[in-house]
Design a protein around this motif. Sequence first.
Motif, PDB file in Angstrom:
ATOM      1  N   TRP A  30      63.509  32.680   2.706  1.00  0.00           N
ATOM      2  CA  TRP A  30      64.428  31.742   2.061  1.00  0.00           C
ATOM      3  C   TRP A  30      65.136  30.882   3.109  1.00  0.00           C
ATOM      4  N   THR A  31      65.627  31.526   4.161  1.00  0.00           N
ATOM      5  CA  THR A  31      66.347  30.806   5.217  1.00  0.00           C
ATOM      6  C   THR A  31      65.442  29.785   5.898  1.00  0.00           C
ATOM      7  N   ALA A  47      74.985  34.521   9.085  1.00  0.00           N
ATOM      8  CA  ALA A  47      74.953  35.157   7.771  1.00  0.00           C
ATOM      9  C   ALA A  47      75.880  36.373   7.755  1.00  0.00           C
ATOM     10  N   PRO A  77      68.943  39.575   8.762  1.00  0.00           N
ATOM     11  CA  PRO A  77      67.671  39.107   9.311  1.00  0.00           C
ATOM     12  C   PRO A  77      67.635  39.209  10.829  1.00  0.00           C
ATOM     13  N   SER A  84      73.424  28.797  -2.956  1.00  0.00           N
ATOM     14  CA  SER A  84      73.903  29.385  -1.720  1.00  0.00           C
ATOM     15  C   SER A  84      75.420  29.474  -1.806  1.00  0.00           C
ATOM     16  N   ASP A 140      62.415  36.845   0.162  1.00  0.00           N
ATOM     17  CA  ASP A 140      63.248  37.632   1.066  1.00  0.00           C
ATOM     18  C   ASP A 140      64.113  36.669   1.881  1.00  0.00           C
ATOM     19  N   LEU A 141      65.142  37.214   2.517  1.00  0.00           N
ATOM     20  CA  LEU A 141      66.129  36.363   3.168  1.00  0.00           C
ATOM     21  C   LEU A 141      65.526  35.539   4.299  1.00  0.00           C
ATOM     22  N   ILE A 200      69.684  32.427  -3.574  1.00  0.00           N
ATOM     23  CA  ILE A 200      69.912  33.127  -2.318  1.00  0.00           C
ATOM     24  C   ILE A 200      69.719  34.630  -2.553  1.00  0.00           C
ATOM     25  N   PHE A 209      70.762  37.608  -2.064  1.00  0.00           N
ATOM     26  CA  PHE A 209      71.826  38.502  -1.630  1.00  0.00           C
ATOM     27  C   PHE A 209      72.136  39.574  -2.668  1.00  0.00           C
TER      28      PHE A 209
END
Length: 574
Positions: free
Chosen positions: A450-451, A96, A87, A465, A446-447, A416, A418
Amino acid sequence: MTDHDTPAAASASSSITLASQADPAAPGAPANLRRRGVLGATGALLAGGLLPLWLPDALALDKALPDTEQGAQRGGALDAVVHPEPPTLAFFINTATPGRTVVSKIFDGLLDYGPDLKPRPQLAESVEVSPDGLSVRLRLRRNVSWHDGKPFTAADVKYSAEEIWPKYAPTARRVFQHLRKVEAPDSHTVVLTLAKPTPVILNALDVVAAPVLPKHLYAGTDVPNNPYNNKPVGTGPFVFREWVRGQHIALERFDKYWAPGLPYLDRITFKIIPDVAGRAAALETGAVQYGERNPVTFADADRLARSPKLVVSTGGYNGFAGWLWLIPNLRDPILGNLKVRQALLHAIDRDALTRTVWGGYAAPATGPVSSLLKTFYTKDTQQYPYDKKKAEALLDEAGFPRKPDGWRFKLNHDYIPFGDDYRRTGEFVRQSLRAIGIDVTLRGQDLAAWTKNVFSDYNFQLVSSWGINWQDPQIGVEQHYWSKAEAKGTPWQNASGYASAEADRLLEAAQVERDPARRVELYRQFQGVAQRDLALLNLFEFRWFGVWDKRLRNVTDTFDHSQNNFARVWLATK
């Protein structure tokens, strides 16, 4: 994984010696691969900070290369895969793993750590801890330059320690909480003065835990929005060239790297291949020659391991003891109920999860500390074996009986993002919870989204996670349970909202405890509290693997595949 997963704290000797050790036989690793010289150090030193630590002269190490490395071939371009796309490359804010994989080639840390988890010099040639543990003197390497040609000096470390570590860097903010003064008596010496002993420091001076940024590019700027965050200028073996979003991140050899003759490779291009089948095909056809941290499915890993051109190996992850958990939002009226959290764990058959979804490349967790971190680990914690009847009874006791439609309540579960293994883990959890009357909606994001939802807005109920223990629970475990680690907007810092006076007392005592045995006991007591309170629902431990071209050398000479700077990695022509 091997016994080298035991941190340096396991040693009881007080000697400090320079040793050259043969690489353990990792599955698929070249038999003639040898480690470079590493520093032997004591548990009292690394876990307690009781004695001075002198790292060997770096030039002497560089001259005393193992036989296989003396024949290393220079040049060549490496195409690697990174998944998912990072990201950001602001690794000092967002730690990350995808970003860490890329940025660790661009930046060096003060120290690096070998496969035995012992320290090796990078930007710091030596480190000395005072007898009272309150002063740490770093002697920095000379003739180091930033990629823009500016010299690296103590001013960069002093700026980073005063501005970046306490304000932005998630690990450093905790590790250096007792840092009171930073001095630079000359351009290659930094002295850190502490209010309290901090034994973990010598295990936390790597590129991500204690990041060093160029003062001339960051001082006086809006650090989180600095344009160099995503076009970084480092001191490492490779120079950032471009990031074409959704396609690749390109790095080139830094010709003025501080280690003469290094790096060996001319270029590294990290290709972004979201589809797991596409990654497997790219590795099989040679379109990419390297992928770390489970880049393909387990079925593909078993198949690729039979290829005469590829290596599939769990080597190089000795310090990357990872585990996966569910984060319940304790602010939520349903998940704030302990009996509900206990029921969730009883409802999930973790043996089946690791066997079917993770192909045996995982093992059920007994708590927040991985069994691979042998010094600190204890299995004597409260367990929640698979028991659907027990789970249903707990939900009844918690005041959530089945309604006429068969459901007790609804939950959103955000896995998560990934890759497919994490999505399938989410599906397994959803099926498990639906079987006890919980109507679960599985949501993929998407990351970036989500984050933000999890760590900035706390807009979630249940998420999956994962994280890493690293060499010491204070580095990788504490942040998820210590109430003072909660930092809204900072990823992977106590997102559940857990606050326990008992857990805080144990964690804070361990932070300053200089007796290694007492420190270990504090963490073992903490594991009992963590498994009782269930701020995280610990599901399983990873057994990571990488896939790479057999021509690639020195890949596993590291404590963490995801953080190897690749200065000594080379590509054979045959």
